[in-house]
Design a protein around this motif. Structure first.
Motif, PDB file in Angstrom:
ATOM      1  N   ARG B  51     -15.171  -6.402   4.475  1.00  0.00           N
ATOM      2  CA  ARG B  51     -16.239  -5.398   4.329  1.00  0.00           C
ATOM      3  C   ARG B  51     -16.651  -4.834   5.673  1.00  0.00           C
ATOM      4  O   ARG B  51     -16.972  -3.660   5.798  1.00  0.00           O
ATOM      5  N   ILE B 135     -10.380   4.126   0.337  1.00  0.00           N
ATOM      6  CA  ILE B 135     -10.113   2.734   0.723  1.00  0.00           C
ATOM      7  C   ILE B 135      -9.869   2.018  -0.587  1.00  0.00           C
ATOM      8  O   ILE B 135     -10.795   1.835  -1.378  1.00  0.00           O
ATOM      9  N   GLN B 136      -8.637   1.660  -0.853  1.00  0.00           N
ATOM     10  CA  GLN B 136      -8.304   1.256  -2.209  1.00  0.00           C
ATOM     11  C   GLN B 136      -7.203   0.193  -2.215  1.00  0.00           C
ATOM     12  O   GLN B 136      -6.459   0.054  -1.245  1.00  0.00           O
ATOM     13  N   THR B 137      -7.131  -0.527  -3.307  1.00  0.00           N
ATOM     14  CA  THR B 137      -6.114  -1.554  -3.511  1.00  0.00           C
ATOM     15  C   THR B 137      -4.733  -0.908  -3.631  1.00  0.00           C
ATOM     16  O   THR B 137      -4.560   0.059  -4.358  1.00  0.00           O
ATOM     17  N   PHE B 139      -0.360  -1.776  -3.915  1.00  0.00           N
ATOM     18  CA  PHE B 139       0.619  -2.804  -4.269  1.00  0.00           C
ATOM     19  C   PHE B 139       2.001  -2.349  -3.836  1.00  0.00           C
ATOM     20  O   PHE B 139       2.417  -1.236  -4.151  1.00  0.00           O
ATOM     21  N   ARG B 153       1.740  -8.412  -1.022  1.00  0.00           N
ATOM     22  CA  ARG B 153       2.137  -7.400  -2.003  1.00  0.00           C
ATOM     23  C   ARG B 153       0.920  -6.579  -2.384  1.00  0.00           C
ATOM     24  O   ARG B 153       0.959  -5.362  -2.361  1.00  0.00           O
ATOM     25  N   GLU B 154      -0.175  -7.239  -2.732  1.00  0.00           N
ATOM     26  CA  GLU B 154      -1.412  -6.499  -2.994  1.00  0.00           C
ATOM     27  C   GLU B 154      -2.260  -6.537  -1.732  1.00  0.00           C
ATOM     28  O   GLU B 154      -2.437  -7.597  -1.127  1.00  0.00           O
ATOM     29  N   THR B 156      -5.406  -4.064   0.787  1.00  0.00           N
ATOM     30  CA  THR B 156      -6.320  -2.930   0.844  1.00  0.00           C
ATOM     31  C   THR B 156      -5.919  -2.020   1.987  1.00  0.00           C
ATOM     32  O   THR B 156      -5.694  -2.489   3.098  1.00  0.00           O
TER      33      THR B 156
END
Lengths: 581, 581
Positions: B51, B135-137, B139, B153-154, B156
């Motif tokens: 954060r 700002i996003q996830t 993959f 793999r995943e 941010t």
């Protein structure tokens, strides 16, 4: 923020596929942009609202002692197989295979993952209670996504999970979350109601939905205006509307009712109140063997008053219905009643069925029901005299407005609502399935008692708009408006005085920590005002050459019918007063 | 925050699969928890760092005029088919089908979606420039995920996309983002370098990687300590190490080198410097018909000095290599050189090949190379005399430390780095493919000039730790530490005085807006200190009964060798001084 550094994109018309007002207004205000069915881009204006909602949720969750973490969107199927949900859940669960052909799911919720964390991390009673939450992207492959963010496929949810040593402690965690939710919805500035909801197989009374009140809501909320009773329609208890059964006064008579297959039609034909008729509903329950093959079916006749509706959730709780039920087939009906649906009743059955009377029906006298013969009904029907007492008497109907409140403190009313939050006691459903045990004082492993607590963050936007809008657009509550104040200078490009005054006001408000936007786009007044009324900013200050010459600006609250003239020197103070919590 | 309201979970030992120090320390400090290969739960301690990183990134992006929105994780395949990436991208792109069997992808990046937004929303030159970010996830189905958050793999990511009317304006957007990135990495408190990187097919010189300096980094960063030259190894220009070719002094001789198939072995055997040998690399390019069937192959011999390595990115830029290249097969090598690899060279070819000499090789004299005969090399080889001049002379090697800087201002050095950001000029690659046009002043549609700008938010955690750690644990920079200050009371449960003083200090620091944690867990001092050194909180204050009796507390910075005694009255002032920006 200055408009020139932001992105504002409004539409005169909503796209044709927007069915509800919140969807239309969010599209027109440039808050969301459709990417696919039930999948939206959250545009800058919409994202600001989402962030404000998230912040309020986060602050109150932290204040309540919950601890934020972040669980992945893409989750291994193994955990979902442990609880059986990988197989049990329908196509709503988006399943995906990785490059190694391993199964994964896109999270619709995170019970499995958080329970996996808990069983590794929470080993001792000393670590309990604990409440973990995250605010994360969810995906549910809805069969028919619609209503914009109200029933999307991809959405943002806050989901929290509590872990406790026993039922009593779990109850405290539940109450703690319930209280936090009240604070959250209070702070969001929404009218809402916490309503008791069904707990399904878990049992107990610890399930509450937080419903935002809106005429357009999909859910019926039952409440008592003179007490604190509130429940959703699935759960709300319907008491007997007749305290006791009156004596029979009419004789049983088979009466011709040609072509009148509904209670309403029959009542009209016979000039009787609808409340004197009884509706027959034929259900069936099945017993199956190990392989799921049906070995025995039982047919049930459920009776509700002609003006009442069957409540299927309540029916599902009947003794014998726990394994599920279905509506009977036409052959089953003919086999037991000797006729097709439309004229069914409890008298003169061809083959015995179990009869369940609603509480009110059980106390009716001289009533009307089908005669099990096409085009005929019985009138003057009385329990005991014309047919045996019902096998079961139960609450199986939906309440209606005007019913006595089950707490005896008044009369029920019905509102429409939009479910935006849910607190739910899970018991050991997940902890037992996944062996999430802690060691108690005696060193003995015990499954953790769990609760789950969801808030539909993006859905709140839709619900807030359904509740707060007018013909001009959205009316955001202050706390979640994309901007709290908009400063609208007229002719900023022409007038140095307007430009200076607007910029000064903007900077003063900014310095006070007020979330203000300066509309420096140079739009004409009409278009500018229409934009901000559509977008729903709650406070607007307009500066014009003419006004400034006489030392005034205009303030207008989004709900105000007219603007108020204020001395330039007073405007900051006036706004501070308006923005007081 | 009080520890009792938080979640702290440290490990003595890192799991066996943690290969690098950042991964080990993040696992031990309870920052992340493995859910699957390359998929992690971000635990409360880790999420706080994320954060803080996100907030710094967001503030500087906003300050630079970029506008935040949020694009979905699950994206319809149609857009990815428009650009061809749905088919072109390998299994790294996670593909998924919904309940209606429609294709979707889990976003690894968002060029397609943002370009779709731009082509609908940005219609006029008046709306440009614009820069959207989220700002996003993300993959990416890495073949071999590893190193914790470094190659997950995943993850941010912050990805921004600029839209401009022409190349010149796009250049300004690029410079603006470059400057914002410098501010971001400055504020994060990391040692980094912005290095020029290859632009591939896009061309031009607008591609920079932001590399966090760390000995354990996967990337080689080339820089000149006496100038501002910096580039990654793919791009860094290697100049000729010999200004001109010397005259021949030795005769050509075929020399037996039995079993010596590498330059190093040959140089050792012949007692010559490795820098006098030349390495032969045989590549091939293919021409194909419409159906992708190879119609013609060309074999190339690339020559680099024995102590140098081929740079494949540079080779890919050779005339004739634009369509791709591969290493030649053994049959192709035998066909052209008459022998198997190990003793290859440019003299006595069986069938002509195109010869490309590295700049340095082109100026060598009396050099050694393979004789195209097993167990033999030529010595005393000279261009022009013993073989024709090379067909091409080009920069085809990696630079090495000590090479002259291409700007002529010094000598190159090499550092290791971890790529955490990238700014990249895209040109019209996506806007042309997706017809994202705007109308210019003349009302003529023009494709938008684009740039993309990524920051690996979660990867920054790993990179920061690789750069900042010691044998006791992590050493976070102040700006991104999970807590800035930890207050450690010793024997808080026994001593009312310690409890009062610790709580008072905690509350004072909190009131000053300092991100402080009060460790009220009641751990023994050793365990407590070890935890906070492992977790890496930069400032620690210890309160004990003994200290308080003499009116002192102990302050220790995470990098300090020893604690400093401070008067109780001075500790807040001391901390304020330490925390000054």
């Amino acid at each position: 923020m200055k408009a020139s550094n932001f992105f504002i994109s409004t539409l005169k018309e909503a796209p044709a596929d927007a069915e509800v007002v919140s969807h239309k207004l969010m599209m027109r205000a440039g808050m969301i942009k459709r990417l696919g069915a039930g999948i939206y881009n959250y545009m800058p204006m919409g994202l600001r609202v989402i962030r404000k909602v998230e912040n309020i949720v986060r602050e109150e969750m932290n204040r309540a002692g919950a601890v934020e973490l972040l669980m992945p969107v893409v989750q291994p199927a193994e955990l979902w197989q442990e609880t059986g949900r990988f197989d049990k859940m329908g196509p709503e669960l988006l399943r995906v295979k990785d490059r190694h052909d391993r199964d994964f799911i896109i999270q619709p919720t995170s019970e499995e993952v958080v329970t996996d964390i808990a069983r590794q991390e929470l080993r001792s009673y000393k670590q309990l209670p604990k409440n973990f939450y995250h605010i994360q992207t969810k995906f549910r492959d809805e069969r028919r996504p619609r209503f914009g963010v109200m029933r999307g496929r991809e959405f943002t949810m806050k989901d929290a999970y509590s872990f406790d040593r026993d039922k009593e402690a779990a109850g405290r965690s539940y109450e703690n979350m319930y209280a936090a939710y009240c604070k959250i919805f209070d702070r969001l500035g929404l009218q809402y109601r916490a309503v008791a909801a069904d707990t399904g197989a878990i049992g107990g009374d610890r399930s509450h939905e937080f419903q935002v009140i809106a005429d357009t809501g999909e859910d019926a909320i039952i409440y008592c205006p003179t007490s604190d009773y509130a429940a959703n329609i699935e759960l709300a208890e319907a008491v007997a509307l007749l305290a006791s059964r009156a004596g029979a006064t009419a004789a049983l008579a088979k009466t011709p009712t040609p072509g009148k297959a509904t209670c309403a039609d029959v009542a009209e034909l016979l000039q009787l109140p609808l409340a004197q008729t009884v509706k027959s509903l034929v259900l069936a329950t099945d017993e199956t063997d190990d392989k799921g093959i049906i070995t025995k079916s039982t047919v049930w006749l459920l009776l509700v008053r002609g003006d009442h509706d069957l409540n299927e959730v309540k029916a599902g709780k009947l003794e014998g219905f726990k394994g599920g039920f279905r509506f009977a087939t036409v052959p089953e009906i003919i086999e037991h009643f000797g006729t097709k649906p439309g004229y069914l009743g409890p008298i003169g059955l061809k083959k015995p069925v179990k009869i369940v009377a609603d509480r009110t029906v059980a106390n009716m006298a001289d009533f009307v029901c089908g005669a099990n013969e096409v085009d005929f009904h019985y009138t003057g029907v009385n329990w005991g005299r014309d047919l045996p007492e019902p096998d079961f008497v139960a609450d199986i109907r939906n309440v209606v407005a005007g019913d006595p409140s089950p707490d005896g403190k008044g009369v029920l009313a019905i509102q429409r609502g939009i479910e935006v939050g849910h607190v739910f006691y899970l018991g050991t459903k997940y902890s037992a399935a996944m062996k999430a045990n802690f060691l108690d004082e005696a060193g003995k492993p015990q499954p953790m008692e769990m609760g789950c607590y969801g808030i539909g963050v993006t859905r709140i936007l839709g619900a807030a708009i359904e509740q707060n809008h007018d013909e001009r657009g959205i009316v955001w509550p202050d706390a979640i408006a994309p901007f709290t104040v908009v400063v609208c200078p007229i002719g900023m490009d022409r007038s140095e005085e307007v430009k200076t005054a607007a910029t000064k006001l903007y900077e003063e408000l900014l310095a006070l920590g007020i979330d203000v936007l300066l509309d420096d786009r140079g739009e004409r007044p009409g278009a500018m005002f229409a934009d901000w009324e559509l977008i729903g900013v709650p406070h607007r200050v307009v500066l014009s050459d003419r006004g400034l010459k006489e030392g005034t600006v205009e303030y207008q609250g989004r709900r105000d019918a007219e603007a108020t003239k204020l001395a330039v020197a007073d405007v900051v103070g006036h706004l501070k007063g308006k923005l007081k919590p």
